[in-house]
Design an enzyme around this catalytic site. Structure first.
Site, PDB file in Angstrom:
ATOM      1  N   ASP A  79     -59.256   4.379 -62.429  1.00 11.64           N
ATOM      2  CA  ASP A  79     -60.193   4.928 -61.446  1.00 11.64           C
ATOM      3  C   ASP A  79     -60.387   4.022 -60.232  1.00 11.64           C
ATOM      4  OD1 ASP A  79     -61.357   3.213 -63.341  1.00 11.64           O
ATOM      5  OD2 ASP A  79     -63.363   4.036 -63.044  1.00 11.64           O
ATOM      6  N   GLU A 137     -63.488   3.513 -65.840  1.00  8.75           N
ATOM      7  CA  GLU A 137     -63.964   2.168 -66.162  1.00  8.75           C
ATOM      8  C   GLU A 137     -65.158   1.801 -65.301  1.00  8.75           C
ATOM      9  OE1 GLU A 137     -64.882  -1.851 -66.067  1.00  8.75           O
ATOM     10  OE2 GLU A 137     -63.836  -1.013 -64.339  1.00  8.75           O
TER      11      GLU A 137
END
Length: 385
Positions: A79, A137
């Site tokens: 991400d 995350e």
């Protein structure tokens, strides 16, 4: 640059190409569907089957080793961050307000490159390898926590992850053994008092005054309740109250974060802040409402995994390459994996002029000369476990 036995110039160039693709096409936490599709496409090209038991946008694949007595998990996060990228690099983000400002584009490319190498050298890989390309995350709910609940660690003997680090010198690889990173939990507090005229405070229950006591008291948790050798931090990041010069408001809201370097400290700080909110507010005749927002647990690098990883680093790159580091109060959701299974989270240095800006900065960039080291490390962790 460190020596890389298995990462030639062709694989390095391929990995950099993938990294730049991810960098130009970033996606926020939980929205990495195009990234996920791209990763799946590459894994299919390598002939590595997907494990479709796990929900997207995370991607999990399984490489079967020639012996298969052990199964080692390797993880990369995918991400990006809600930042507007600054700079003039040719591979700058194409998505307004979104950029890879923490190196996850590099991590994804590195694990893909390791997978590519395995597919080209299957006779050298004795262990089974579970490849985890993880969503979310940077945000809550954690992608790691979700995968753990879905059983991604079932049958795993050990798990390893890496992070490219701009504050660690290029050519160094290292970690802290034991507690290495902090938990990160948040809280919201609402103090309900009794508003009124600023000239008649005796007719009110002033929530701003009460909030000042609460803010001070929370620091006593660190200084007087927490074991002196157990690191912890409580920080207030927000306070909303009234908007008039002479009106005492009815309520105040506070928000902040609690970080702790051990599981025991995290639990103690949670309990004490909740108790203080209720008791201090009640002592002034107000009501205190405390909401605890669970985040990531402390990251604990298992000593046996650290011993193995240090041996891999020194055998692969030389004894001088390993750099032991101190624990930090940053957080990382790789901690969810390490709470369940033996493993280690390893930092790969890339400090240089190109990587001079800190993580989460709008001008952050990866020094791509560090990528071969990280690929080689992933390969060797798989081979030597």
């Amino acid at each position: 640059m460190l020596p890389t036995k298995n990462v030639d110039s062709e694989l390095k160039a391929w990995a950099i190409e993938q990294r730049r693709h991810f960098h130009m096409n970033p996606e926020l936490s939980g929205q990495e569907y195009n990234t996920s599709a791209y990763v799946k496409e590459k894994l299919a090209e390598f002939g590595i089957p997907l494990d479709d038991r796990f929900s997207g946008p995370s991607v999990v694949a399984f490489f079967k080793g020639i012996e298969g007595n052990k199964t080692i998990a390797l993880r990369a996060d995918m991400d990006a961050l809600p930042l507007q990228e600054e700079g003039d690099k040719p591979y700058i983000s194409k998505v307004p307000g979104v950029m890879h400002g923490c190196g996850h584009d590099g991590h994804t490319a590195i694990l893909l490159a390791a997978a590519k190498w395995m597919s080209n050298n299957p006779d050298l890989v004795k262990n089974n390898i579970r490849l985890i390309f993880q969503s979310s995350e940077e945000a809550s709910p954690s992608g790691a926590q979700k995968l753990v609940k879905e059983g991604v660690l079932d049958g795993i003997d050990a798990i390893y992850g890496i992070h490219l680090i701009s504050r660690m010198p290029m050519g160094k690889v290292g970690f802290a053994t034991g507690y290495a990173m902090a938990s990160c939990n948040d809280f919201d507090i609402k103090i309900e008092g009794k508003g009124g005229h600023g000239g008649y405070p005796h007719d009110t229950v002033d929530p701003i005054y009460i909030a000042s006591h609460l803010i001070q008291a929370f620091q006593s948790v660190v200084s007087r309740n927490l074991h002196p050798l157990h690191a912890g931090v409580i920080s207030f990041g927000g306070m909303q109250a009234g908007n008039s010069y002479n009106v005492i408001p009815h309520e105040v809201t506070l928000k902040g974060t609690i970080r702790a370097l051990t599981f025991e400290a995290a639990e103690l700080m949670h309990e004490k802040t909740a108790q203080l909110t209720e008791s201090i507010c009640a002592s002034f005749g107000a009501k205190g409402h405390y909401q605890f927002i669970e985040g990531t647990p402390p990251l604990y690098n298992h000593p046996e995994a650290c011993e193995f990883a240090r041996g891999v680093i020194e055998n692969t790159f030389g004894a001088d390459a390993f750099l032991p580091i101190d624990p930090v109060l940053g957080a990382e959701d790789f901690s969810y994996y390490l709470k369940e299974k033996v493993g280690a989270f390893i930092n790969v240095g890339m400090q240089s002029e190109k990587s001079q800006y800190p993580h989460h900065h709008p001008k952050f960039d990866i020094d791509e000369d560090a990528i071969p080291t990280a690929i080689e490390l992933m390969i060797q962790l798989a081979l030597q476990a």
